[in-house]
Write a protein that holds these residues in place. Structure first.
Motif, PDB file in Angstrom:
ATOM      1  N   VAL A 236       0.837  -1.210   0.000  1.00 38.40           N
ATOM      2  CA  VAL A 236       0.000   0.000   0.000  1.00 38.40           C
ATOM      3  C   VAL A 236       0.868   1.255   0.000  1.00 38.40           C
ATOM      4  CG1 VAL A 236      -1.754   1.308   1.248  1.00 38.40           C
ATOM      5  CG2 VAL A 236      -1.892  -1.178   1.146  1.00 38.40           C
ATOM      6  N   LYS A 237       1.686   1.415   1.003  1.00 37.51           N
ATOM      7  CA  LYS A 237       2.601   2.550   1.158  1.00 37.51           C
ATOM      8  C   LYS A 237       1.918   3.892   0.883  1.00 37.51           C
ATOM      9  CE  LYS A 237       5.806   0.921  -1.589  1.00 37.51           C
ATOM     10  NZ  LYS A 237       7.079   0.703  -2.287  1.00 37.51           N
TER      11      LYS A 237
ATOM     12  N   HIS B 208      10.282   5.332   6.939  1.00 36.78           N
ATOM     13  CA  HIS B 208      11.053   5.175   5.705  1.00 36.78           C
ATOM     14  C   HIS B 208      10.413   4.128   4.803  1.00 36.78           C
ATOM     15  CE1 HIS B 208      14.138   7.523   7.725  1.00 36.78           C
ATOM     16  NE2 HIS B 208      13.980   6.732   8.766  1.00 36.78           N
ATOM     17  N   GLU B 209      10.692   4.248   3.518  1.00 39.16           N
ATOM     18  CA  GLU B 209      10.156   3.310   2.534  1.00 39.16           C
ATOM     19  C   GLU B 209      11.206   2.262   2.181  1.00 39.16           C
ATOM     20  OE1 GLU B 209       8.152   3.357  -1.922  1.00 39.16           O
ATOM     21  OE2 GLU B 209       8.627   5.237  -0.923  1.00 39.16           O
ATOM     22  N   VAL B 210      10.786   1.017   2.140  1.00 40.99           N
ATOM     23  CA  VAL B 210      11.623  -0.087   1.667  1.00 40.99           C
ATOM     24  C   VAL B 210      10.769  -0.951   0.758  1.00 40.99           C
ATOM     25  CG1 VAL B 210      13.184  -0.147   3.642  1.00 40.99           C
ATOM     26  CG2 VAL B 210      11.103  -1.514   3.689  1.00 40.99           C
ATOM     27  N   GLU B 211      11.414  -1.774  -0.015  1.00 42.84           N
ATOM     28  CA  GLU B 211      10.755  -2.693  -0.944  1.00 42.84           C
ATOM     29  C   GLU B 211       9.247  -2.524  -1.061  1.00 42.84           C
ATOM     30  OE1 GLU B 211      12.349  -5.869   1.177  1.00 42.84           O
ATOM     31  OE2 GLU B 211      14.336  -5.188   0.685  1.00 42.84           O
TER      32      GLU B 211
ATOM     33  N   TYR C 212       8.439   1.483   7.085  1.00 38.15           N
ATOM     34  CA  TYR C 212       8.788   1.023   8.429  1.00 38.15           C
ATOM     35  C   TYR C 212       9.151   2.222   9.281  1.00 38.15           C
ATOM     36  CZ  TYR C 212      13.794   1.798   7.814  1.00 38.15           C
ATOM     37  OH  TYR C 212      15.011   2.390   7.631  1.00 38.15           O
ATOM     38  N   ILE C 213       9.076   2.038  10.585  1.00 38.23           N
ATOM     39  CA  ILE C 213       9.420   3.082  11.540  1.00 38.23           C
ATOM     40  C   ILE C 213      10.762   2.729  12.165  1.00 38.23           C
ATOM     41  CG2 ILE C 213       8.806   4.187  13.728  1.00 38.23           C
ATOM     42  CD1 ILE C 213       5.855   3.737  12.949  1.00 38.23           C
TER      43      ILE C 213
ATOM     44  N   TYR D   4      14.960  -3.526   9.380  1.00 36.22           N
ATOM     45  CA  TYR D   4      15.080  -2.495   8.352  1.00 36.22           C
ATOM     46  C   TYR D   4      15.850  -1.281   8.857  1.00 36.22           C
ATOM     47  CZ  TYR D   4      11.959  -4.587   4.837  1.00 36.22           C
ATOM     48  OH  TYR D   4      11.392  -5.387   3.875  1.00 36.22           O
ATOM     49  N   SER D   5      15.700  -0.959  10.132  1.00 30.32           N
ATOM     50  CA  SER D   5      16.388   0.211  10.680  1.00 30.32           C
ATOM     51  C   SER D   5      17.901   0.006  10.750  1.00 30.32           C
ATOM     52  CB  SER D   5      15.840   0.560  12.058  1.00 30.32           C
ATOM     53  OG  SER D   5      16.244  -0.383  13.022  1.00 30.32           O
TER      54      SER D   5
END
Length: 78
Positions: free
Chosen positions: A12-13, A27-30, A34-35, A75-76
């Motif tokens: 969705v993003k 932040h956006e990934v793939e 994520y926070i 992710y962070s």
């Protein structure tokens, strides 16, 4: 980690949450957002902005999405 983005965000993003974050910790990934727990100040502004209800306080993440706590942490570190 104050807040976690879980499975409803995958694919969705929407980024409504990004627009209200005062410290730019989302932040956006793939395929999702994520926070970063090191940047989040636990203000809670992002939670009501999410149109798919994907943002939870860490201790309120539904059982079926608990793995997203670790996913946000991982992710962070990238």
């Amino acid at each position: 980690m104050p807040y976690v983005i879980a499975e409803p965000c995958v694919g969705v993003k929407d980024k409504s949450c990004v627009a209200v974050c005062p410290v730019d910790c989302i932040h956006e990934v793939e395929d999702m957002l994520y926070i970063d727990p090191n940047e989040c100040i636990d203000c809670g502004l992002c939670e009501p902005e999410c149109p798919v209800d994907a943002i939870f306080m860490e201790d309120e993440v539904p059982e079926q999405w608990k793995k997203y706590i670790q996913i946000n942490i991982d992710y962070s570190k990238k």
